[in-house]
Write a protein that holds these residues in place. Structure first.
Motif, PDB file in Angstrom:
ATOM      1  N   GLU A  98      -5.636   9.870  56.082  1.00 53.14           N
ATOM      2  CA  GLU A  98      -5.511   8.666  54.649  1.00 53.14           C
ATOM      3  C   GLU A  98      -6.918   8.340  54.607  1.00 53.14           C
ATOM      4  N   ASP A 127       1.666  23.743  54.699  1.00 54.21           N
ATOM      5  CA  ASP A 127       1.850  22.458  53.598  1.00 54.21           C
ATOM      6  C   ASP A 127       2.092  21.502  53.829  1.00 54.21           C
ATOM      7  N   LEU A 176      -4.615  18.360  50.361  1.00 51.01           N
ATOM      8  CA  LEU A 176      -5.648  18.517  49.146  1.00 51.01           C
ATOM      9  C   LEU A 176      -5.127  20.043  48.679  1.00 51.01           C
ATOM     10  N   ARG A 177      -4.868  20.905  47.305  1.00 54.93           N
ATOM     11  CA  ARG A 177      -5.844  21.725  46.825  1.00 54.93           C
ATOM     12  C   ARG A 177      -7.008  21.749  46.768  1.00 54.93           C
ATOM     13  N   ALA A 188      -3.033  13.318  55.092  1.00 51.10           N
ATOM     14  CA  ALA A 188      -3.109  13.787  53.374  1.00 51.10           C
ATOM     15  C   ALA A 188      -3.775  15.328  53.246  1.00 51.10           C
ATOM     16  N   ARG A 194      -9.715  23.564  44.286  1.00 49.43           N
ATOM     17  CA  ARG A 194      -9.306  23.538  43.091  1.00 49.43           C
ATOM     18  C   ARG A 194      -9.622  24.548  42.652  1.00 49.43           C
ATOM     19  N   SER A 244      -5.727  15.157  44.571  1.00 51.12           N
ATOM     20  CA  SER A 244      -4.810  15.629  44.111  1.00 51.12           C
ATOM     21  C   SER A 244      -5.230  16.858  44.996  1.00 51.12           C
ATOM     22  N   GLU A 245      -6.683  17.303  43.817  1.00 47.55           N
ATOM     23  CA  GLU A 245      -7.386  18.598  44.469  1.00 47.55           C
ATOM     24  C   GLU A 245      -8.863  18.179  44.601  1.00 47.55           C
TER      25      GLU A 245
END
Length: 297
Positions: free
Chosen positions: A166, A241, A250-251, A248, A253, A174-175
């Motif tokens: 974090e 996941d 993240l995807r 944190a 992109r 988020s990505e």
């Protein structure tokens, strides 16, 4: 010398960690250490060299390992020889498949209440070997395997997740694009432990003409989450996941971090004569395991 001691010995050899071997065999770390120590006393030889951070196999341990695997396999063959094949189906996977597997088993059991369906934990090679030997009926694997004795059927494609502390500069997104990650150290288990993961990441970076910057490998007795927290500029890639504390997710992109998930059965398992219900259960399990992924195979 007892077979369970050999089982614990092989688990430590595979994991190179007493704590991880204990988790895999569902006993305490002190218990597995005690049993391995008893085995060493019985054999009159040290099987491991231990330090506060590493576990390495001695020459005596290396010589014992193939014999131990063979003895464990013989035990499995003995149980398989007397098991009623019509009353039980065994599914092998690792813990990252547990949620999906147990959900599929529950659904299939509703339609086949008289058949017991087992879920057993094994590492990749153990899963493949167990299908070949007949110890298990179906195994879940990421990637594939080439063996004329086996049939591999892709069930779904899994999107991997990028994990960071974090405190990482990219944690608020988020990505993320792989080029954004290229300047940050990537930490992974050694390649020999995660061949598929290393291969997928190398190919994904090559697709965008970039090269990952590798940090120190994650030690066998350390967790990725703790390493991220201790080194907040690093990142890693996970199959699971489920975020941990202070982590944190993240995807990627453009969907480049993806791996196929397949079911492995014996080549002729789905055409065995006299095993109609058994075949139906295996097929039902495969269908339920592959359902609801949201990703087209």
């Amino acid at each position: 010398m007892e077979l369970r001691q050999l089982t614990y010995f092989v688990a430590v050899c595979d994991e190179l960690s007493f704590s991880r071997a204990a988790e895999r065999t569902f006993i305490s770390q002190s218990a597995i250490s005690h049993q391995v120590a008893r085995l060493e006393r019985d054999l009159g030889a040290a099987l491991f060299e231990r330090s506060t951070r590493t576990v390495t196999i001695t020459e005596a341990g290396e010589r014992l390992l193939p014999v131990a695997r063979q003895m464990i396999d013989l035990e499995k063959h003995a149980y398989a020889a007397v098991r009623d094949p019509g009353s039980r189906v065994r599914l092998a996977a690792n813990m990252s498949f547990a949620r999906r597997s147990l959900s599929a088993i529950a659904e299939v059991r509703e339609r086949h209440p008289d058949v017991e369906i087992e879920f057993v934990i094994k590492n990749f090679q153990q899963r493949v070997d167990a299908v070949v030997s007949g110890d298990v009926d179906i195994a879940l694997i990421r990637g594939t395997v080439s063996d004329p004795r086996l049939r591999v059927e892709q069930l779904w494609v899994e999107e991997l997740v990028v994990a960071v502390s974090e405190k990482h500069p990219l944690a608020g997104a988020s990505e993320v694009d792989l080029r954004e990650l290229a300047s940050h150290p990537l930490i992974l288990p050694p390649q020999k432990q995660q061949v598929l993961l290393h291969s997928v990441i190398r190919q994904a970076f090559a697709d965008v003409d970039a090269v990952p910057r590798y940090g120190s490998p994650i030690a066998a007795d350390h967790t990725a989450a703790l390493e991220l927290i201790n080194h907040p500029t690093t990142w890693t890639v996970l199959y699971d996941d489920q975020p941990g504390p202070a982590i944190a997710l993240l995807r990627e992109r453009n969907g480049r971090l993806r791996v196929p998930v397949s079911a492995v059965v014996r080549t002729h398992a789905l055409q065995e004569s006299g095993a109609g219900e058994r075949v139906a259960i295996i097929r039902d399990l495969m269908a339920r395991l592959g359902a609801g992924t949201g990703v087209t195979p």
